[in-house]
Write a protein that holds these residues in place. Structure first.
Motif, PDB file in Angstrom:
ATOM      1  N   ILE A 193       0.842  -1.208   0.000  1.00 37.81           N
ATOM      2  CA  ILE A 193       0.000   0.000   0.000  1.00 37.81           C
ATOM      3  C   ILE A 193       0.872   1.252   0.000  1.00 37.81           C
ATOM      4  CG2 ILE A 193      -1.660   1.328   1.376  1.00 37.81           C
ATOM      5  CD1 ILE A 193      -2.866  -1.422   2.206  1.00 37.81           C
ATOM      6  N   ARG A 194       1.945   1.259   0.809  1.00 29.23           N
ATOM      7  CA  ARG A 194       2.837   2.436   0.807  1.00 29.23           C
ATOM      8  C   ARG A 194       3.390   2.698  -0.587  1.00 29.23           C
ATOM      9  NH1 ARG A 194       4.533   0.409   5.822  1.00 29.23           N
ATOM     10  NH2 ARG A 194       6.287  -0.703   4.861  1.00 29.23           N
ATOM     11  N   ARG A 195       3.686   1.640  -1.329  1.00 30.45           N
ATOM     12  CA  ARG A 195       4.304   1.807  -2.648  1.00 30.45           C
ATOM     13  C   ARG A 195       3.312   2.267  -3.706  1.00 30.45           C
ATOM     14  NH1 ARG A 195       7.539  -2.842  -6.222  1.00 30.45           N
ATOM     15  NH2 ARG A 195       7.933  -1.490  -8.033  1.00 30.45           N
ATOM     16  N   HIS A 223      -5.904   7.663  -1.140  1.00 29.47           N
ATOM     17  CA  HIS A 223      -7.331   7.947  -1.208  1.00 29.47           C
ATOM     18  C   HIS A 223      -8.064   7.179  -0.103  1.00 29.47           C
ATOM     19  CE1 HIS A 223     -11.442   8.042  -2.728  1.00 29.47           C
ATOM     20  NE2 HIS A 223     -11.103   8.868  -3.702  1.00 29.47           N
ATOM     21  N   THR A 224      -8.291   5.881  -0.296  1.00 32.39           N
ATOM     22  CA  THR A 224      -9.030   5.054   0.666  1.00 32.39           C
ATOM     23  C   THR A 224      -8.444   3.657   0.694  1.00 32.39           C
ATOM     24  OG1 THR A 224     -11.084   6.263   0.215  1.00 32.39           O
ATOM     25  CG2 THR A 224     -11.298   4.136   1.296  1.00 32.39           C
ATOM     26  N   GLU A 225      -8.308   3.098   1.887  1.00 31.96           N
ATOM     27  CA  GLU A 225      -7.881   1.715   2.045  1.00 31.96           C
ATOM     28  C   GLU A 225      -8.736   1.093   3.155  1.00 31.96           C
ATOM     29  OE1 GLU A 225      -5.641   1.848  -0.284  1.00 31.96           O
ATOM     30  OE2 GLU A 225      -4.832   3.874  -0.025  1.00 31.96           O
ATOM     31  N   SER A 226      -8.970  -0.230   3.033  1.00 31.88           N
ATOM     32  CA  SER A 226      -9.776  -0.925   4.029  1.00 31.88           C
ATOM     33  C   SER A 226      -9.144  -2.265   4.376  1.00 31.88           C
ATOM     34  CB  SER A 226     -11.198  -1.154   3.492  1.00 31.88           C
ATOM     35  OG  SER A 226     -12.010  -1.804   4.442  1.00 31.88           O
ATOM     36  N   ILE A 227      -9.285  -2.675   5.631  1.00 28.78           N
ATOM     37  CA  ILE A 227      -8.853  -3.995   6.081  1.00 28.78           C
ATOM     38  C   ILE A 227     -10.075  -4.770   6.544  1.00 28.78           C
ATOM     39  CG2 ILE A 227      -8.368  -3.151   8.424  1.00 28.78           C
ATOM     40  CD1 ILE A 227      -6.164  -5.267   8.656  1.00 28.78           C
ATOM     41  N   VAL A 228     -10.119  -6.049   6.187  1.00 25.02           N
ATOM     42  CA  VAL A 228     -11.162  -6.944   6.683  1.00 25.02           C
ATOM     43  C   VAL A 228     -10.472  -7.908   7.639  1.00 25.02           C
ATOM     44  CG1 VAL A 228     -12.980  -8.577   6.089  1.00 25.02           C
ATOM     45  CG2 VAL A 228     -12.410  -6.708   4.514  1.00 25.02           C
ATOM     46  N   THR A 229     -10.833  -7.858   8.908  1.00 28.17           N
ATOM     47  CA  THR A 229     -10.122  -8.622   9.919  1.00 28.17           C
ATOM     48  C   THR A 229     -10.979  -8.803  11.161  1.00 28.17           C
ATOM     49  OG1 THR A 229      -8.063  -8.730  11.217  1.00 28.17           O
ATOM     50  CG2 THR A 229      -9.068  -6.554  10.935  1.00 28.17           C
ATOM     51  N   ALA A 230     -10.678  -9.873  11.927  1.00 30.34           N
ATOM     52  CA  ALA A 230     -11.272 -10.061  13.250  1.00 30.34           C
ATOM     53  C   ALA A 230     -10.245  -9.814  14.341  1.00 30.34           C
ATOM     54  CB  ALA A 230     -11.841 -11.479  13.376  1.00 30.34           C
ATOM     55  N   ALA A 256      -3.530   3.020  12.111  1.00 30.69           N
ATOM     56  CA  ALA A 256      -2.457   3.927  12.521  1.00 30.69           C
ATOM     57  C   ALA A 256      -1.414   4.126  11.433  1.00 30.69           C
ATOM     58  CB  ALA A 256      -1.785   3.393  13.786  1.00 30.69           C
ATOM     59  N   GLU A 257      -1.115   3.076  10.666  1.00 31.91           N
ATOM     60  CA  GLU A 257       0.034   3.133   9.762  1.00 31.91           C
ATOM     61  C   GLU A 257      -0.299   3.492   8.323  1.00 31.91           C
ATOM     62  OE1 GLU A 257       2.841  -0.086  10.051  1.00 31.91           O
ATOM     63  OE2 GLU A 257       2.368  -0.438  12.176  1.00 31.91           O
ATOM     64  N   VAL A 258      -1.519   3.269   7.887  1.00 28.23           N
ATOM     65  CA  VAL A 258      -1.865   3.591   6.496  1.00 28.23           C
ATOM     66  C   VAL A 258      -2.065   5.099   6.364  1.00 28.23           C
ATOM     67  CG1 VAL A 258      -3.581   3.328   4.677  1.00 28.23           C
ATOM     68  CG2 VAL A 258      -2.843   1.341   5.993  1.00 28.23           C
ATOM     69  N   ASP A 259      -1.333   5.689   5.434  1.00 33.08           N
ATOM     70  CA  ASP A 259      -1.354   7.145   5.252  1.00 33.08           C
ATOM     71  C   ASP A 259      -2.260   7.508   4.082  1.00 33.08           C
ATOM     72  OD1 ASP A 259      -0.808   9.853   5.313  1.00 33.08           O
ATOM     73  OD2 ASP A 259       1.104   9.663   4.253  1.00 33.08           O
ATOM     74  N   SER A 260      -3.571   7.403   4.315  1.00 31.53           N
ATOM     75  CA  SER A 260      -4.552   7.764   3.288  1.00 31.53           C
ATOM     76  C   SER A 260      -5.615   8.665   3.892  1.00 31.53           C
ATOM     77  CB  SER A 260      -5.193   6.510   2.684  1.00 31.53           C
ATOM     78  OG  SER A 260      -4.250   5.786   1.921  1.00 31.53           O
ATOM     79  N   SER A 269     -10.211  15.119  -1.175  1.00 28.06           N
ATOM     80  CA  SER A 269      -8.850  15.651  -1.150  1.00 28.06           C
ATOM     81  C   SER A 269      -7.881  14.584  -0.683  1.00 28.06           C
ATOM     82  CB  SER A 269      -8.778  16.861  -0.222  1.00 28.06           C
ATOM     83  OG  SER A 269      -7.429  17.256  -0.014  1.00 28.06           O
ATOM     84  N   THR A 270      -6.780  14.419  -1.425  1.00 27.09           N
ATOM     85  CA  THR A 270      -5.725  13.499  -1.016  1.00 27.09           C
ATOM     86  C   THR A 270      -4.473  14.244  -0.568  1.00 27.09           C
ATOM     87  OG1 THR A 270      -5.035  13.314  -3.336  1.00 27.09           O
ATOM     88  CG2 THR A 270      -6.543  11.632  -2.497  1.00 27.09           C
TER      89      THR A 270
END
Length: 419
Positions: free
Chosen positions: A335-337, A342-349, A359-363, A389-390
């Motif tokens: 993702i950093r590369r 814009h937008t990122e999502s994680i699917v997790t339990a 915390a770490e994704v810069d979007s 806005s990005t």
């Protein structure tokens, strides 16, 4: 019908004059103005759809592609949705006059920092006639005039939309010059808008990465940068099967031409055998062409080989890149590369994984267990949006009324002088 000024410079100066008038309207007056605009859009629906049909026919002849045709298309239902969005904006709290900070100095001087309109908001965008109405309504509600350059693909539709809104302003006793278009000047109009420093206070581009880059690099007017959407969903090792399937399908297929549609799915290697067979089958059934790495292709023969370019591509179509990654660290590095922030999502339990991702994704927008399609001003409760806005200065993410205001300090004294 209102009279249109003959030159770009004249239109911009009229918009600047009208901005002072709009800025002095109170909340009730601005709401009434927008209700009149919404009513006028419904009344003119047949004319709007007819003009849009001309644009669609020209677009098909020019082979602009299904993604742009979808963005361009207006029917009675979409016109009604535009009018409904204007009504939503009309009843939102007025952003002007909000007290953002206040203090009293030791000498008794009383200070307030308040929200004020920008003045004249400009926008350059492509085949998006909804933007014509969205930006105009948000600009008016926040006390601004607006100057629009909507592109040749939607020129017939935008001409009718602008005329309808200008007539609605005039029926309310407000200067129609508060809504302007420079479409009829073509690229010269866009260049004039980008360099109208002193007449245009802020410029918001919306469209392809190339259009946005051109506006950012060539403008002397301050620009709020909106960005392309190379959007990611990461399916973690603990992702629920049904959530993974439903979120990815919604994010890709509900409306693939928009910037918040997912373009790359990353799958944790520990969950690939469990998640990929059903996910890939569901995507294929929905008409999605998956471009996958070797590990993904091993699960479904219909997957085509991904190239290096696929990881950085905003398809805007029923195409999707899928890659198997070793773990969360590998997903974050990908993702950093390749992200356009814009937008990122994680699917997790896994709460720890969710917290790290947030915390770490810069979007501009980062989600947990939700579709990326929620990155939208309407979904966020803004009524409509100026854009997403990005960048990091002034505004980030979906922009609504508050993002179309600036600030000024008001000081009230009793004869104080500085020692």
């Amino acid at each position: 019908m209102t009279v249109i000024a003959a030159s770009v410079d004249e239109r911009l100066r009229l918009a600047k004059d009208a901005a002072r008038e709009i800025a002095l309207l109170d909340s009730a007056q601005k709401s009434a103005l927008l209700i009149a605009v919404a009513d006028a859009l419904i009344a003119a629906s047949d004319d709007i759809v007819a003009a849009n049909s001309d644009d669609l026919a020209r677009g098909r002849a020019d082979a602009i592609g299904e993604a742009l045709l979808d963005r361009l298309r207006l029917d009675d239902k979409r016109v009604a949705a535009l009018a409904a969005a204007v009504r939503d904006v009309a009843v939102l709290p007025d952003p002007v006059g909000r007290v953002l900070d206040e203090r009293t100095l030791p000498n008794g001087l009383r200070l307030q920092k308040v929200a004020v309109p920008f003045g004249v908001v400009g926008s350059i965008y492509e085949a998006r006639p909804n933007v014509t109405v969205d930006i105009a309504s948000l600009a008016l509600r926040s006390g601004n005039a607006v100057v629009l350059r909507g592109g040749s693909a939607a020129q017939s539709t935008n001409a009718v939309l602008v005329a309808v809104m200008r007539d609605a302003l005039q029926t309310q006793g407000v200067s129609p010059e508060a809504v302007q278009s420079v479409d009829d000047f073509g690229r010269d109009g866009a260049r004039a808008l980008m360099n109208a420093r002193g007449l245009v206070d802020v410029l918001v581009p919306r469209g392809s990465a190339g259009l946005i880059e051109t506006v950012v690099t060539e403008s002397s007017v301050p620009v709020i940068e909106t960005g392309a959407g190379v959007v990611h969903v990461f399916l973690d090792a603990t992702a629920r099967d049904d959530w993974a399937r439903d979120i990815v399908l919604n994010a890709k297929t509900q409306r693939p031409s928009v910037c918040n549609a997912v373009e790359t799915v990353l799958v944790h290697r520990g969950a690939a055998d469990r998640l990929l067979p059903e996910l890939l089958a569901s995507l294929s059934d929905a008409g999605v062409t998956v471009h996958g790495d070797e590990a993904t292709r091993a699960h479904d023969e219909r997957v085509v080989a991904a190239t290096d370019d696929d990881w950085a591509r905003e398809y805007g179509t029923l195409d999707l890149a899928v890659r198997v990654v070793d773990d969360l660290d590998d997903a974050l590095a990908h993702i950093r590369r390749f992200s356009t922030h814009h937008t990122e999502s994680i699917v997790t339990a896994d709460q720890a994984a969710a917290d790290r991702f947030l915390a770490e994704v810069d979007s501009a927008v980062v989600l947990v267990n939700a579709s990326t399609r929620f990155t939208d001003g309407g979904e966020f409760g803004f009524g409509a949006e100026v854009g997403i806005s990005t960048q990091k200065l002034h505004a980030r993410g979906p922009m609504g009324l508050a993002e179309l205001t600036s600030t000024k300090w008001l000081g009230r004294g009793d004869g104080q002088v500085r020692a």
